[in-house]
Design a protein around this motif. Structure first.
Motif, PDB file in Angstrom:
ATOM      1  N   LEU A 201       7.668  23.995   9.958  1.00  0.00           N
ATOM      2  CA  LEU A 201       6.998  22.794   9.786  1.00  0.00           C
ATOM      3  C   LEU A 201       5.702  22.921   9.494  1.00  0.00           C
ATOM      4  CD1 LEU A 201       7.272  19.734   9.807  1.00  0.00           C
ATOM      5  CD2 LEU A 201       6.492  19.743  12.309  1.00  0.00           C
ATOM      6  N   HIS A 202       5.112  22.350   8.237  1.00  0.00           N
ATOM      7  CA  HIS A 202       3.862  22.696   7.743  1.00  0.00           C
ATOM      8  C   HIS A 202       3.102  21.331   7.885  1.00  0.00           C
ATOM      9  CE1 HIS A 202       4.245  26.422   4.821  1.00  0.00           C
ATOM     10  NE2 HIS A 202       4.448  26.604   6.214  1.00  0.00           N
ATOM     11  N   HIS A 203       1.628  21.662   7.860  1.00  0.00           N
ATOM     12  CA  HIS A 203       0.809  20.479   7.876  1.00  0.00           C
ATOM     13  C   HIS A 203       0.207  20.444   6.469  1.00  0.00           C
ATOM     14  CE1 HIS A 203      -2.520  23.493   7.640  1.00  0.00           C
ATOM     15  NE2 HIS A 203      -1.938  23.989   8.794  1.00  0.00           N
ATOM     16  N   GLU A 204       0.247  19.317   6.007  1.00  0.00           N
ATOM     17  CA  GLU A 204      -0.667  18.821   4.760  1.00  0.00           C
ATOM     18  C   GLU A 204      -1.680  17.788   5.043  1.00  0.00           C
ATOM     19  OE1 GLU A 204       1.904  18.307   1.608  1.00  0.00           O
ATOM     20  OE2 GLU A 204       2.973  20.211   1.334  1.00  0.00           O
ATOM     21  N   VAL A 205      -2.900  17.990   4.953  1.00  0.00           N
ATOM     22  CA  VAL A 205      -3.971  17.154   5.239  1.00  0.00           C
ATOM     23  C   VAL A 205      -4.090  16.305   3.837  1.00  0.00           C
ATOM     24  CG1 VAL A 205      -6.109  18.529   4.917  1.00  0.00           C
ATOM     25  CG2 VAL A 205      -6.226  16.344   6.266  1.00  0.00           C
ATOM     26  N   GLU A 206      -4.277  15.098   3.865  1.00  0.00           N
ATOM     27  CA  GLU A 206      -4.218  14.113   2.667  1.00  0.00           C
ATOM     28  C   GLU A 206      -5.195  12.803   2.678  1.00  0.00           C
ATOM     29  OE1 GLU A 206      -0.481  13.820   0.339  1.00  0.00           O
ATOM     30  OE2 GLU A 206       0.118  15.884   1.292  1.00  0.00           O
ATOM     31  N   LEU A 207      -5.771  12.546   1.663  1.00  0.00           N
ATOM     32  CA  LEU A 207      -6.391  11.317   1.809  1.00  0.00           C
ATOM     33  C   LEU A 207      -5.378  10.123   1.338  1.00  0.00           C
ATOM     34  CD1 LEU A 207      -8.977   9.377   1.971  1.00  0.00           C
ATOM     35  CD2 LEU A 207      -9.363   9.872  -0.524  1.00  0.00           C
ATOM     36  N   GLY A 208      -5.353   9.029   2.328  1.00  0.00           N
ATOM     37  CA  GLY A 208      -4.167   8.037   1.939  1.00  0.00           C
ATOM     38  C   GLY A 208      -5.021   6.769   1.476  1.00  0.00           C
ATOM     39  N   VAL A 209      -4.425   6.132   0.359  1.00  0.00           N
ATOM     40  CA  VAL A 209      -5.068   4.829  -0.132  1.00  0.00           C
ATOM     41  C   VAL A 209      -4.203   3.766   0.268  1.00  0.00           C
ATOM     42  CG1 VAL A 209      -5.892   3.750  -2.278  1.00  0.00           C
ATOM     43  CG2 VAL A 209      -6.040   6.343  -1.996  1.00  0.00           C
ATOM     44  N   VAL A 210      -4.989   2.885   1.041  1.00  0.00           N
ATOM     45  CA  VAL A 210      -4.102   1.431   1.312  1.00  0.00           C
ATOM     46  C   VAL A 210      -4.314   0.443   0.497  1.00  0.00           C
ATOM     47  CG1 VAL A 210      -3.860  -0.085   3.291  1.00  0.00           C
ATOM     48  CG2 VAL A 210      -4.594   2.082   3.657  1.00  0.00           C
ATOM     49  N   ILE A 211      -3.514   0.113  -0.090  1.00  0.00           N
ATOM     50  CA  ILE A 211      -3.433  -1.125  -1.079  1.00  0.00           C
ATOM     51  C   ILE A 211      -3.759  -2.565  -0.471  1.00  0.00           C
ATOM     52  CG2 ILE A 211      -1.824  -2.400  -3.010  1.00  0.00           C
ATOM     53  CD1 ILE A 211      -2.691   0.357  -3.741  1.00  0.00           C
ATOM     54  N   GLY A 212      -4.603  -3.176  -1.071  1.00  0.00           N
ATOM     55  CA  GLY A 212      -4.831  -4.347  -0.482  1.00  0.00           C
ATOM     56  C   GLY A 212      -4.544  -5.676  -1.348  1.00  0.00           C
ATOM     57  N   LYS A 213      -4.370  -5.396  -2.636  1.00  0.00           N
ATOM     58  CA  LYS A 213      -3.753  -6.496  -3.681  1.00  0.00           C
ATOM     59  C   LYS A 213      -2.903  -5.976  -4.326  1.00  0.00           C
ATOM     60  CE  LYS A 213      -6.455  -7.836  -7.136  1.00  0.00           C
ATOM     61  NZ  LYS A 213      -7.349  -8.342  -8.215  1.00  0.00           N
ATOM     62  N   GLY A 214      -1.485  -6.621  -4.468  1.00  0.00           N
ATOM     63  CA  GLY A 214      -0.522  -5.907  -5.115  1.00  0.00           C
ATOM     64  C   GLY A 214      -0.596  -5.888  -6.520  1.00  0.00           C
ATOM     65  N   GLY A 215       0.130  -5.463  -7.222  1.00  0.00           N
ATOM     66  CA  GLY A 215       0.382  -5.396  -8.792  1.00  0.00           C
ATOM     67  C   GLY A 215       1.288  -4.534  -9.722  1.00  0.00           C
ATOM     68  N   THR A 216       1.479  -4.811 -10.778  1.00  0.00           N
ATOM     69  CA  THR A 216       2.415  -4.110 -11.732  1.00  0.00           C
ATOM     70  C   THR A 216       1.623  -3.559 -12.897  1.00  0.00           C
ATOM     71  OG1 THR A 216       4.338  -5.398 -10.630  1.00  0.00           O
ATOM     72  CG2 THR A 216       4.629  -4.188 -12.856  1.00  0.00           C
ATOM     73  N   ALA A 217       1.902  -2.588 -13.343  1.00  0.00           N
ATOM     74  CA  ALA A 217       1.116  -2.280 -14.561  1.00  0.00           C
ATOM     75  C   ALA A 217      -0.471  -2.315 -14.441  1.00  0.00           C
ATOM     76  CB  ALA A 217       1.523  -2.829 -15.685  1.00  0.00           C
ATOM     77  N   ILE A 218      -0.930  -1.983 -13.372  1.00  0.00           N
ATOM     78  CA  ILE A 218      -2.440  -2.215 -13.157  1.00  0.00           C
ATOM     79  C   ILE A 218      -3.243  -1.234 -13.927  1.00  0.00           C
ATOM     80  CG2 ILE A 218      -4.426  -1.891 -11.738  1.00  0.00           C
ATOM     81  CD1 ILE A 218      -1.909  -2.253  -9.222  1.00  0.00           C
ATOM     82  N   PRO A 219      -4.191  -1.611 -14.946  1.00  0.00           N
ATOM     83  CA  PRO A 219      -4.980  -0.850 -15.715  1.00  0.00           C
ATOM     84  C   PRO A 219      -5.815   0.046 -15.123  1.00  0.00           C
ATOM     85  CG  PRO A 219      -5.672  -3.294 -16.057  1.00  0.00           C
ATOM     86  CD  PRO A 219      -4.560  -3.103 -15.151  1.00  0.00           C
ATOM     87  N   GLU A 220      -6.222   1.191 -15.414  1.00  0.00           N
ATOM     88  CA  GLU A 220      -6.958   2.076 -14.574  1.00  0.00           C
ATOM     89  C   GLU A 220      -8.200   1.685 -14.110  1.00  0.00           C
ATOM     90  OE1 GLU A 220      -6.700   6.085 -16.394  1.00  0.00           O
ATOM     91  OE2 GLU A 220      -8.188   7.058 -15.222  1.00  0.00           O
TER      92      GLU A 220
END
Ligand SMILES: O=C([O-])CC(=O)C(=O)O
Ligand SMILES: [Mg+2]
Length: 218
Positions: free
Chosen positions: A64-83
Motif C-alpha cells: 500500500l502506497h501513500h500519494e499526497v495530493e492537493l484536493g480541490v473542492v467544487i463550490g459551484k457546479g457546471g458543465t463545460a466550464i471555460p478555463e
C-alpha cells in the motif's frame, strides 16, 4: 433537513475525481510516460476517511502506497466550464492522500484493466479539514509534504503540475458535470512509498494545514 455545510463536503456523497501522473517526476519514478492529456479515475465517497480513524490496508494488498495530493473542492457546479472561469467554481481545498494498492495496480496495468480495486477501496481517500479558498491564494504554487514515522518521503510543489487546476476543471467538466461538494485530487509529486501496519503518516500543505493518520490492517 438540516442545511449542508461545504466544510463537511465528505459527508455529501459526491464524486471524487482523481488525476494520475500529473507530476513528471512521479510519472518517471514509476516508469510511466508523461501524459499529453489528463489521466482520470474515480473513487466512491465511501473512500473518505477522516483524522481520528485509521487507513486500512486491504486484505488483498501487500504494497500500500501513500500519494499526497492537493484536493480541490467544487463550490459551484457546471458543465463545460471555460478555463477562464474555472476558479469561480472552487469553494476551497483539502489535503488528500490517494492511497494506492500498488501491487494490485501493477497487475491491473499489465492486463490493461481498470484500477478500481487498487484505488477505490474503503479508506483510500484520507482528507484534512476543509480549507476555504482565501487561505490558499495561489493553489498553483504551494508545497505538499508527507512523512512516514517522522521521515520525510514526499516534498513537492504544485507549480510542478503538468495540467493546472483551471485546465483540469475545464477538461473534466466537458464530459462530467461538476457539482457542489465534488472533490478533484490533482495528482502526486515523487516520493511515493509503501506503508506498513502501525505506521504513522503526517502530511501538510506548507503553513496552511497538517493532518495525521495511523495505518491498520482491515
Ligand atoms: O501513480 C498513480 O497511481 C497515478 C496517480 O494517482 C498519481 O499520479 O497521482
Ligand atoms: Mg494519485
Amino acid at each position: 433537513m438540516t442545511a449542508r455545510n461545504i466544510s463537511q463536503f465528505w459527508e455529501w456523497g459526491r464524486k471524487i475525481i482523481c488525476v494520475g501522473r500529473n507530476y513528471a517526476d512521479h510519472a518517471k519514478e514509476l516508469k510511466n510516460a508523461i501524459p499529453t492529456e489528463p489521466i482520470l479515475f474515480l473513487k466512491p465517497p465511501s473512500a473518505y476517511v477522516r483524522e481520528g480513524s485509521s487507513i486500512l490496508v486491504p486484505r488483498y494488498s501487500n504494497n500500500l502506497h501513500h500519494e499526497v495530493e492537493l484536493g480541490v473542492v467544487i463550490g459551484k457546479g457546471g458543465t463545460a466550464i471555460p478555463e477562464s472561469a474555472a476558479m469561480e467554481h472552487v469553494a476551497g481545498y483539502a489535503l488528500c492522500l490517494d492511497m494506492t494498492a500498488r501491487d494490485v495496480q501493477d497487475v491491473c496495468k499489465s492486463k490493461g484493466l481498470p484500477w478500481t480495486r487498487a484505488k477505490a477501496f474503503n479508506t483510500s481517500c484520507p482528507v484534512s479539514e476543509f480549507i476555504p479558498k482565501e487561505r490558499i491564494p495561489d493553489p498553483g504554487n504551494v508545497t505538499l509534504w508527507l512523512k512516514v514515522n517522522d521521515q520525510l518521503r514526499q516534498n513537492g510543489c504544485t507549480s510542478q503540475m503538468i495540467f493546472s487546476i483551471p485546465y483540469l476543471i475545464s477538461y473534466i467538466s466537458e464530459f462530467i458535470t461538476l457539482e457542489e461538494g465534488d472533490l478533484i485530487l490533482t495528482g502526486t509529486p515523487k516520493g511515493v512509498s509503501a506503508v506498513q501496519v502501525h505506521d504513522q503518516l503526517q502530511a501538510g500543505i506548507q503553513d496552511v494545514v497538517t493532518m495525521s493518520f495511523r495505518v491498520d490492517r482491515q
